[in-house]
Scaffold this active site. Sequence first.
Site, PDB file in Angstrom:
ATOM      1  N   HIS A   1      -5.253   9.237   0.564  1.00 37.46           N
ATOM      2  CA  HIS A   1      -5.318   8.464   1.812  1.00 37.46           C
ATOM      3  C   HIS A   1      -6.285   9.042   2.849  1.00 37.46           C
ATOM      4  CE1 HIS A   1      -3.749   5.566   4.776  1.00 37.46           C
ATOM      5  NE2 HIS A   1      -3.240   4.950   3.728  1.00 37.46           N
TER       6      HIS A   1
ATOM      7  N   HIS B   1       3.836  -2.152   3.124  1.00 36.69           N
ATOM      8  CA  HIS B   1       3.893  -0.814   2.533  1.00 36.69           C
ATOM      9  C   HIS B   1       5.219  -0.623   1.805  1.00 36.69           C
ATOM     10  CE1 HIS B   1       0.881  -0.575   5.697  1.00 36.69           C
ATOM     11  NE2 HIS B   1       0.311   0.376   4.980  1.00 36.69           N
TER      12      HIS B   1
ATOM     13  N   HIS C   1      -5.933   3.020  -4.086  1.00 35.95           N
ATOM     14  CA  HIS C   1      -5.852   3.275  -2.639  1.00 35.95           C
ATOM     15  C   HIS C   1      -6.263   4.715  -2.333  1.00 35.95           C
ATOM     16  CE1 HIS C   1      -4.838   2.134   1.360  1.00 35.95           C
ATOM     17  NE2 HIS C   1      -3.721   2.818   1.473  1.00 35.95           N
TER      18      HIS C   1
ATOM     19  N   ASP D   1       0.820  -1.216   0.000  1.00 39.47           N
ATOM     20  CA  ASP D   1       0.000   0.000   0.000  1.00 39.47           C
ATOM     21  C   ASP D   1       0.856   1.269   0.000  1.00 39.47           C
ATOM     22  OD1 ASP D   1      -1.994  -1.836   0.285  1.00 39.47           O
ATOM     23  OD2 ASP D   1      -2.950  -0.852   1.990  1.00 39.47           O
ATOM     24  N   ASP D   2       0.221   2.346  -0.388  1.00 42.14           N
ATOM     25  CA  ASP D   2       0.720   3.725  -0.222  1.00 42.14           C
ATOM     26  C   ASP D   2       1.792   4.159  -1.222  1.00 42.14           C
ATOM     27  OD1 ASP D   2      -0.976   3.578   1.902  1.00 42.14           O
ATOM     28  OD2 ASP D   2       0.495   4.083   3.446  1.00 42.14           O
TER      29      ASP D   2
HETATM   30 NI    NI Z   1      -2.547   3.027   3.266  1.00 44.02          NI
END
Ligand code: NI
Length: 479
Positions: A361, A448, A357, A306-307
Site C-alpha cells: 500500500h 474495503h 493493490h 480493497d486492502d
Molecule cells: Ni487501499
Amino acid sequence: MKPTRLSYTILIIIGIILIAVMAYFYNQGENKKESIDKKGENEKIEQSKYNGVDIITNTYEEDTYHKAIHYPKFEKELLNEDIKKYVSRMEQGFHDELSKYNKEALRERPAQLYLTFYIYPVIDQLYSIVFTEESYVGGANSRQSNTVFLVDLKNEQFIKQTEIINDTKENREKLYNLLLNAFKQSEEYSSFLVEEDLRDWIENKDNKFSNMYLTNQAIVFEFDKYEVTAGAAGMPVITLPFKQVSEIVSAEWLDRLKIEDTTNNNEPDESDESITEDKTNQEESTEEDMSTDPSSTEKRVALTFDDGPHPKNTLTILDLLAQHDAKATFFMLGSRVDFYPNIAKKVAEDGHEIGNHTWDHKDLTTLSPEKIIQEVQHTNEIILEATSYSATILRPPYGSTNKEVENSIDITSVLWTIDTLDWQSHDPEAVLEIVKENVKDGSIILMHDIHESTIKAVELVLNYLEENGYKCVTVSEIL
Ligand code: NI
C-alpha cells in the site's frame, strides 16, 4: 369451576412439558452459538499461512498524510502488547514530525508513513518479524530503518539476540571476521564496505545485535544505511548460513536450530506446483465477451473491495455476494495474500475478479520505476501462486498515479467513481446513502473488506442495488 385432582395433574404435566421444551431450545441455542464461535476461532488460525499469527492492516488517507500500517497479531495477548507499543511509538514519532510542518505545504505534498514487516518462520512456532519503517515528510526527507522481533510463540516470549549468540569478546571477534568475509565476497556490497565502521560496530558495547534475525537456514544481519557501508549500498543484508556460525551460537540454540535443520520442509515442491498450475486468462476473456453481450439492457455496477483479503470479513462478504448472485472485484495487497493464500483462492474459485493493490500500500507516485515494478510484480506473483490466476488490473493505493507510474507497468490501472468512505465512517447507513446518491449504470464502487462494519454495508448496498435493477459484475466487465 372447582379444580379437580385430574385438572391439577394435567396442569403439572403441561408445566413439566413446557419446562422441558424451553430447556431443549435454550440448549440448542447455546450449542449453536458455541459451535459458531469455535468454528470462527479455528478458521482464523487455520487461514493464516503462519500458525497463530494474523496480520493487521490499517490505511489512512488524510489530506496532509498517507499511512499504511501493517503489523502481526498473535494469539497470545502478552506478545501483542510489545508490538502495539512499538507501532504506536512509530506513529507518534511521525505525527510529532508532521506537527512541525506547514499544513498547506503538506496538503500539496502529503507526508507518508509505511510500516511493513516480513515474517520468517524459523522452527516450530518461532518467527522472526522484521519491520521496515519508511517515512517521507516534506518531500526530500526520507527515513528508513528496520526493527527486529524474535518471537517464540510456544513459550510466549521474545528472544534476545544475545541469547542466540553469547556476547563474549571472543565471539565478537569471530562474528567480525564472518561478517567481514561475507561483505568481501558479496558482489553487491564489497566495494561499499567501510571496514573501520564495521570494526566500530562490533566493538560498541551498546550493540546487542538487535539487527540480527533468524531464517530457517541462516542468521541474517540487516544494517542501516551508512551504518557500515557507503550510502550507495542502501541497507545491506548479510546472510550467514547456520553451518558457518556454529562456533558462536549458544549450546541451547545450536540444539534447537539443529533439530529443525534435519526436519525441514521441502520447499522446492511448492514452487514446482505454482509453475505447473500456471493458467492464462484466456478462458476469462471469452467469458467476458459473452457477458458484455449487448442483448442485456440491465444497469450494471462493479463493487470493488480493497486492502484484503481478511480471514473472516472476506469470507462473509463472499457469502453475501453468493446470496445475491453478484460478482465483485477484490484488489488485494500482496502482503496479505501471503498471509491468507486460501482466502484469495476462495475468492477466485467463487468467480470474482482479483486485482493487484501493490504489496504494502505505498503511494506509487513517490517510488522509483524499479520500486514500482517490484511492488506490482511481487504482488502478481503471490496472487498467481495462491489462486492460479493472473491479475490483469491494478488499483494504485490512494488512487495515486501518474504518467511515470503508468509507463513503468504493463497492467491497467482502475480507479473508482464512488468512494463510500467506509474505512472512515465505519457506518453502514452512511455508505448506503453515498451509494444511493451517486449510483448509475457503470458505477465503480469502492469499499474495503478488511473492516467489519463494511459487511453490513455490503448487505444494505446489495439489497438496494437488487431492488433498483442493478446487476453486480466485475470491474473488467464494466471496462
Ligand atoms: Ni487501499
